[in-house]
Design an enzyme around this catalytic site. Structure first.
Site, PDB file in Angstrom:
ATOM      1  N   ASN A  98     101.369  30.447  90.915  1.00  9.53           N
ATOM      2  CA  ASN A  98     102.002  30.457  92.232  1.00  9.53           C
ATOM      3  C   ASN A  98     102.323  31.883  92.645  1.00  9.53           C
ATOM      4  OD1 ASN A  98     105.102  31.010  92.809  1.00  9.53           O
ATOM      5  ND2 ASN A  98     104.951  30.323  90.667  1.00  9.53           N
ATOM      6  N   ASN A 139     110.627  33.224  82.788  1.00  9.31           N
ATOM      7  CA  ASN A 139     109.987  32.959  84.070  1.00  9.31           C
ATOM      8  C   ASN A 139     108.474  32.905  83.880  1.00  9.31           C
ATOM      9  OD1 ASN A 139     109.592  32.771  86.945  1.00  9.31           O
ATOM     10  ND2 ASN A 139     111.448  33.984  87.247  1.00  9.31           N
ATOM     11  N   ASN A 184     106.509  37.685  92.229  1.00  4.00           N
ATOM     12  CA  ASN A 184     105.982  37.508  93.577  1.00  4.00           C
ATOM     13  C   ASN A 184     106.790  38.162  94.690  1.00  4.00           C
ATOM     14  OD1 ASN A 184     103.811  35.872  92.623  1.00  4.00           O
ATOM     15  ND2 ASN A 184     105.269  34.194  92.370  1.00  4.00           N
ATOM     16  N   THR A 185     107.879  38.850  94.332  1.00  7.33           N
ATOM     17  CA  THR A 185     108.624  39.664  95.283  1.00  7.33           C
ATOM     18  C   THR A 185     108.466  41.119  94.856  1.00  7.33           C
ATOM     19  OG1 THR A 185     110.239  37.932  95.772  1.00  7.33           O
ATOM     20  CG2 THR A 185     110.906  40.193  96.219  1.00  7.33           C
ATOM     21  N   PHE A 187     109.429  33.201  97.075  1.00 11.06           N
ATOM     22  CA  PHE A 187     110.792  32.763  97.411  1.00 11.06           C
ATOM     23  C   PHE A 187     110.862  32.189  98.834  1.00 11.06           C
ATOM     24  CE2 PHE A 187     113.063  36.021  94.405  1.00 11.06           C
ATOM     25  CZ  PHE A 187     112.609  35.317  93.302  1.00 11.06           C
ATOM     26  N   SER A 209     110.815  37.080  88.914  1.00 10.56           N
ATOM     27  CA  SER A 209     109.623  36.560  89.570  1.00 10.56           C
ATOM     28  C   SER A 209     108.649  37.700  89.848  1.00 10.56           C
ATOM     29  CB  SER A 209     109.988  35.881  90.894  1.00 10.56           C
ATOM     30  OG  SER A 209     108.820  35.605  91.638  1.00 10.56           O
ATOM     31  N   LYS A 262     117.915  35.271  84.376  1.00 12.12           N
ATOM     32  CA  LYS A 262     116.598  34.761  84.002  1.00 12.12           C
ATOM     33  C   LYS A 262     115.633  35.926  83.859  1.00 12.12           C
ATOM     34  CE  LYS A 262     113.256  31.125  85.107  1.00 12.12           C
ATOM     35  NZ  LYS A 262     113.013  29.922  85.935  1.00 12.12           N
TER      36      LYS A 262
END
Length: 355
Positions: A116, A248, A183-184, A120, A181, A219
């Site tokens: 993915n 994660n 993805n940011t 967010f 994450s 996390k």
């Protein structure tokens, strides 16, 4: 039955569209009181031997839903009714944001994995707070996972996390700072101790000031070097955090054929997630609550994580492949295994194989 539905129907639908259909159905369950209570009575963990207490919160079992599935806190009751001992909502940012461009969710069916790069996507902290404020028809333990708003520069990250925490900490059974994450842009930089310290201090101040004092966890990513895992563990102890969630998604593509960018979760993450758990347990012992997530598929995986020192275990990716009875089957399997080993209290096995 579910595998037939997945193979013949769900697997042929775009993964994100399938997710929205599922969430819509679960929201419907959440607002249907009689059905919701009946499902909860049938599927929620009830074996006293499975009960766990962590950071002052009572959990009916050790296995919960990881963040990422219920981004806007709309399915808490439904997922609790289906047998998850706790539901971690989010990741939620202080401000609403659409996330990254589609397509951004990919199934790797042969690898039992998901990639993915959602970014967010969520309706923001105020909307999630309204959802969490509604009365519940079934018991639910709710963790709230908060992250950085994409447009907020790194230099203002502390303020952004604190703003989200102020809205959500009073409504959470526990709060999670997500700095892991992939993805940011720049988010994982915040795992560096010199940047992480002021961020956690700021959020902890908010969490400590709620009427019941909201437990705070951080996390971390599986891609951290071992020395950095140790450094975060030491910082968590220094600041008096309540626990660490490991791990994660990963940016590694070891063991899978896809090169699609984003965070990889599911079976390929299993070995590294367990390795990080064992390292954390060796570092902190039982001074912090360790929550293990990553590559968890069945009761054997949950049992192994508990033996290695996890107090709680979470899953998400395998839900897509296993279906709505997944959590119920895991808790039922744990009950049987405890009886087979003559164990009357789950706490007796936590950390048994840790070194």
């Amino acid at each position: 039955m579910y595998r037939f539905v997945f193979t013949q129907l769900l697997s042929r639908i775009d993964p994100e569209d399938a997710h929205h259909l599922t969430v819509g159905a679960l929201r419907l369950l959440s607002v249907t009181p009689v059905v919701k209570r009946l499902v909860h009575r049938r599927l929620a963990p009830r074996d006293p031997a499975l009960r766990v207490q962590a950071f002052g919160v009572h959990f009916p079992g050790p296995f919960g839903l990881a963040a990422g599935f219920d981004k806007d806190a709309g399915c808490v009751e439904a997922m609790s009714a289906l047998g998850f001992s706790h539901v971690e909502v989010g990741t939620i940012t202080a401000h609403a944001q659409p996330g990254n461009a589609r397509p951004r969710l990919f199934r790797l069916v042969k690898d039992r994995a998901i990639i993915n790069r959602m970014g967010f996507n969520n309706a923001g902290a105020s909307a999630a707070a309204r959802a969490l404020s509604r009365p519940r028809g079934v018991p639910a333990v709710v963790g709230v996972n908060i992250g950085k708003t994409k447009v907020v520069p790194e230099a203002e990250a502390v303020h952004d996390y604190v703003a989200g925490a102020k809205e959500l900490a009073p409504l959470a059974d526990y709060l999670v700072v997500n700095v892991s994450s992939p993805n940011t842009p720049g988010l994982r930089n915040l795992q560096a101790v010199e940047l992480l310290r002021p961020l956690l201090q700021g959020v902890k101040e908010v969490a400590d000031s709620t009427p019941r004092r909201t437990p705070l966890l951080v996390k971390i990513a599986p891609d951290l070097a071992d020395d950095d895992v140790d450094a975060v563990a030491d910082l968590a102890l220094e600041l008096g955090l309540d626990g660490i969630i490991a791990t994660n998604t990963t940016i590694s593509r070891e063991g899978v054929s896809s090169t699609e960018p984003g965070g990889l979760s599911g079976r390929p993450l299993k070995a590294r997630s367990l390795e990080v758990l064992r390292r954390l347990r060796a570092r902190v012992g039982d001074r912090l609550v360790l929550v293990s997530v990553g590559g968890v598929e069945n009761v054997d995986d949950v049992w192994e994580r508990l033996l290695a020192g996890a107090t709680l275990v979470q899953g998400y990716s395998a839900l897509i492949y296993e279906g709505p009875l997944w959590a119920h089957r895991i808790h039922r399997g744990l009950s049987r295994r405890l009886r087979r080993h003559g164990v009357r209290d789950l706490r007796e096995i936590i950390g048994r194989t840790a070194t």
